[in-house]
Write a protein that holds these residues in place. Structure first.
Motif, PDB file in Angstrom:
ATOM      1  N   MET A 153      -1.497   1.136  -4.592  1.00 34.89           N
ATOM      2  CA  MET A 153      -0.376   0.305  -4.171  1.00 34.89           C
ATOM      3  C   MET A 153       0.750   0.403  -5.191  1.00 34.89           C
ATOM      4  SD  MET A 153      -1.551  -3.611  -5.029  1.00 34.89           S
ATOM      5  CE  MET A 153      -2.362  -3.695  -3.463  1.00 34.89           C
ATOM      6  N   ARG A 185      -7.755   1.452  -2.886  1.00 32.22           N
ATOM      7  CA  ARG A 185      -6.466   1.896  -2.375  1.00 32.22           C
ATOM      8  C   ARG A 185      -5.369   1.772  -3.429  1.00 32.22           C
ATOM      9  NH1 ARG A 185      -4.910  -0.335   3.437  1.00 32.22           N
ATOM     10  NH2 ARG A 185      -3.274   1.224   3.063  1.00 32.22           N
ATOM     11  N   ARG A 211      -6.909   4.145   4.809  1.00 27.74           N
ATOM     12  CA  ARG A 211      -7.639   2.889   4.723  1.00 27.74           C
ATOM     13  C   ARG A 211      -9.121   3.141   4.508  1.00 27.74           C
ATOM     14  NH1 ARG A 211      -5.015  -1.155   9.305  1.00 27.74           N
ATOM     15  NH2 ARG A 211      -2.835  -0.840   8.743  1.00 27.74           N
ATOM     16  N   TRP A 220       0.828  -1.205   0.000  1.00 27.38           N
ATOM     17  CA  TRP A 220       0.000   0.000   0.000  1.00 27.38           C
ATOM     18  C   TRP A 220       0.864   1.257   0.000  1.00 27.38           C
ATOM     19  CZ3 TRP A 220      -4.148  -2.012  -1.461  1.00 27.38           C
ATOM     20  CH2 TRP A 220      -4.755  -3.100  -0.859  1.00 27.38           C
ATOM     21  N   GLY A 229      -0.240  -5.128   2.236  1.00 30.41           N
ATOM     22  CA  GLY A 229      -0.641  -5.090   0.829  1.00 30.41           C
ATOM     23  C   GLY A 229      -1.176  -6.429   0.377  1.00 30.41           C
TER      24      GLY A 229
END
Length: 561
Positions: free
Chosen positions: A157, A155, A150, A145, A212
């Motif tokens: 990465m 999200r 969050r 990430w 991740g």
């Protein structure tokens, strides 16, 4: 296998029995060898042999009952033929079991390599995926990430590592993407079209850490440990390794800060008063609890943060070394004293030691102590300057990992690996000491529903819980109760001498039969003396247990060898 293969196997089973019933002839060796080959080709489950015994015994009874008066003398030939067929089927099943055992050994070796590479912490960064075992020929990709957000959105990465034997996917390193677009299309296209491989995506998490996602190719296997379970374990270990990497980086920075602080103290020693020098060092150190030990005066300055770490107020802690050393756990006190003495004796490396310290609540917490030695003008140790860091959570996680490696996580009993080790040690002891022996009981949940109308699926969990509850009752120090399979439990009773099955084991088995009844089967070896190895002991115990399961009335008692 298709229906033709199963039909061919069934004919190879039935034809020798029918020939014995009609002509009273024994099966030919070639036919039995072909039956063993056909059985191995079907790759049967381990429980298939047990089921085959029941079916063939039923075929035997039916063939014997169907004999006419003129062929009644062929009954012994039918029974011998069924026995020969059972031996051939057993050989075929054994080949499949050995193949699975080899596959399991390879899996254990791979897991050991992963555990050592990830938990050692002194090699290359785990982000590069160099810890993957040599047997992994597919592709893998690690995305971590970006940032700490969050939220519910997709999200972001960054791909930090790839595993690719061809090197064509190395261009993906450094590419940023989102969770919904992971794994990259280049990774999934690299797989073999039409194979039984899938790309598994597992979260890299452990405890409160969420790093991740890990994508890795794996083969779909229906008769062995699922790849997802193995990859989930790898991902959890990877999260621990990344936590450790971050912690080590922080420790290196703090160590560097301490060394810089010590160097500055030496430069300021001639012009700065002792109190000003101490506060300068404290201000340059990390925000963890700092301490400053004046060797010549025999006093220690403990910072407010140091005292807060242990839950004490400023007025409770004085300036004597005993304020710290006497609160150290008795098991760790000698090691800490030796480390401090080594520093005062001129040890060239900085002090770095984990130990337990008693807090104000009376509990012990794990602390990381790091310190450097400050020399005076004569080059002799004059002061020790260091920090105390609370590492309890990380230390407890390490201890939990070590405990889970030797115990079944579902029941808390000893797992198969530790049980086999103890059984092997007991077997070795029987060879060394003529007066020593041990007994083994094998308990299997057969998932037979009682006459209450409930389905077996409703009863089996209750049976497992009751068996575990009974086995958790202590027998005697030195005895071992373990879970060695999904439905199999074992009890190793130590040092039984020459008296046969000991009373404590008899009482346990009587309780199991009384409280659970026909839903379990029990096989007992009163002695392991004369057995070749651990596999021989377990095989004999399993044979005893199977004999009990084939008895018409399982409640008659435990079969004892």
């Amino acid at each position: 296998p298709g229906p033709d293969a199963r039909e061919a196997w069934w004919r190879a089973v039935v034809d020798p029995v029918e020939a014995a019933a009609e002509r009273g002839v024994a099966p030919a060796a070639a036919a039995l060898g072909r039956l063993a080959d056909l059985t191995a080709a079907l790759q049967p489950h381990p429980e298939a042999l047990e089921q085959s015994v029941t079916v063939l015994r039923a075929v035997e009874c039916r063939q014997v009952e169907a004999l006419s008066e003129a062929r009644r003398q062929n009954a012994p030939a039918v029974r011998r033929a069924v026995t020969d067929v059972l031996l051939a089927v057993t050989k075929g099943c054994t080949r499949a079991m050995l193949a699975r055992s080899g596959q399991l050994e390879r899996t254990i070796v791979d897991q050991y390599e992963v555990d050592m590479d990830l938990l050692r912490g002194d090699g290359a960064s785990p982000r590069a995926l160099g810890w993957l075992p040599r047997g992994v020929r597919g592709h893998a990709c690690l995305g971590l990430w970006v940032g700490s957000d969050r939220g519910p959105g997709d999200r972001e990465m960054e791909i930090v590592g790839v595993h690719d034997t061809t090197g064509t996917l190395s261009r993906l390193v450094g590419v940023r993407t989102t969770a919904s677009q992971f794994p990259p299309a280049a990774l999934t296209r690299a797989g073999t079209v039409g194979s039984n491989e899938l790309t598994f995506v597992v979260p890299v998490t452990f405890g409160g850490s969420d790093w991740g996602l890990l994508a890795i190719d794996g083969v779909v296997e229906t008769r062995s440990t699922q790849p997802r379970d193995r990859f989930n374990h790898w991902a959890a270990l990877l999260a621990v390794a990344l936590d450790q990497e971050r912690l080590l980086a922080s420790l290196r920075e703090q160590r560097k800060a301490l060394e810089q602080a010590a160097a500055r103290e030496r430069a300021l020693a001639d012009t700065v008063r002792e109190s000003e020098e101490r506060y300068a060092l404290a201000s340059m150190a990390a925000h963890d609890g700092t301490w400053d030990w004046d060797v010549s005066a025999g006093t220690v300055y403990y910072s407010p943060r140091w005292k807060q770490t242990l839950g004490y107020g400023d007025e409770v802690i004085g300036d004597q070394p005993a304020e710290w050393l006497e609160r150290v756990h008795p098991a760790d006190r000698d090691e800490l004293s030796a480390a401090v003495a080594a520093q005062l004796a001129g040890c060239g490396t900085p002090l770095e030691l984990e130990h337990r310290v008693r807090t104000s609540s009376g509990d012990y917490r794990w602390m990381m102590c790091r310190a450097v030695t400050v020399l005076d003008d004569a080059g002799c140790p004059a002061r020790l300057v260091g920090t105390l860091v609370d590492v309890t959570e990380r230390k407890e996680a390490e201890i939990a990992l070590q405990r889970d490696a030797l115990h079944d996580p579902e029941t808390g009993l000893v797992n198969r690996l530790l049980f086999l080790d103890r059984l092997g040690a007991a077997l070795l002891r029987t060879r060394r000491s003529p007066a020593y022996d041990c007994a083994l009981a094998l308990v299997r949940v057969v998932e037979q529903a009682p006459t209450t109308g409930r389905e077996p699926s409703d009863v089996a969990p209750d049976v497992h819980r009751e068996v575990v509850r009974q086995l958790r009752r202590p027998l005697r120090e030195g005895d071992t109760t373990a879970r060695i399979g999904e439905d199999d439990f074992a009890v190793l009773v130590d040092d039984v001498g020459a008296g046969g099955m000991p009373d404590r084991l008899s009482e346990l088995l009587e309780r199991l039969r009384r409280d659970i009844g026909p839903r379990i089967a029990i096989g007992v070896l009163g002695s392991v003396r004369g057995m070749r190895d651990v596999a021989d002991v377990l095989r004999e115990a399993d044979i005893v247990l199977l004999r009990e399961q084939t008895r018409p009335d399982p409640l008659r008692g435990t079969v004892l060898r």
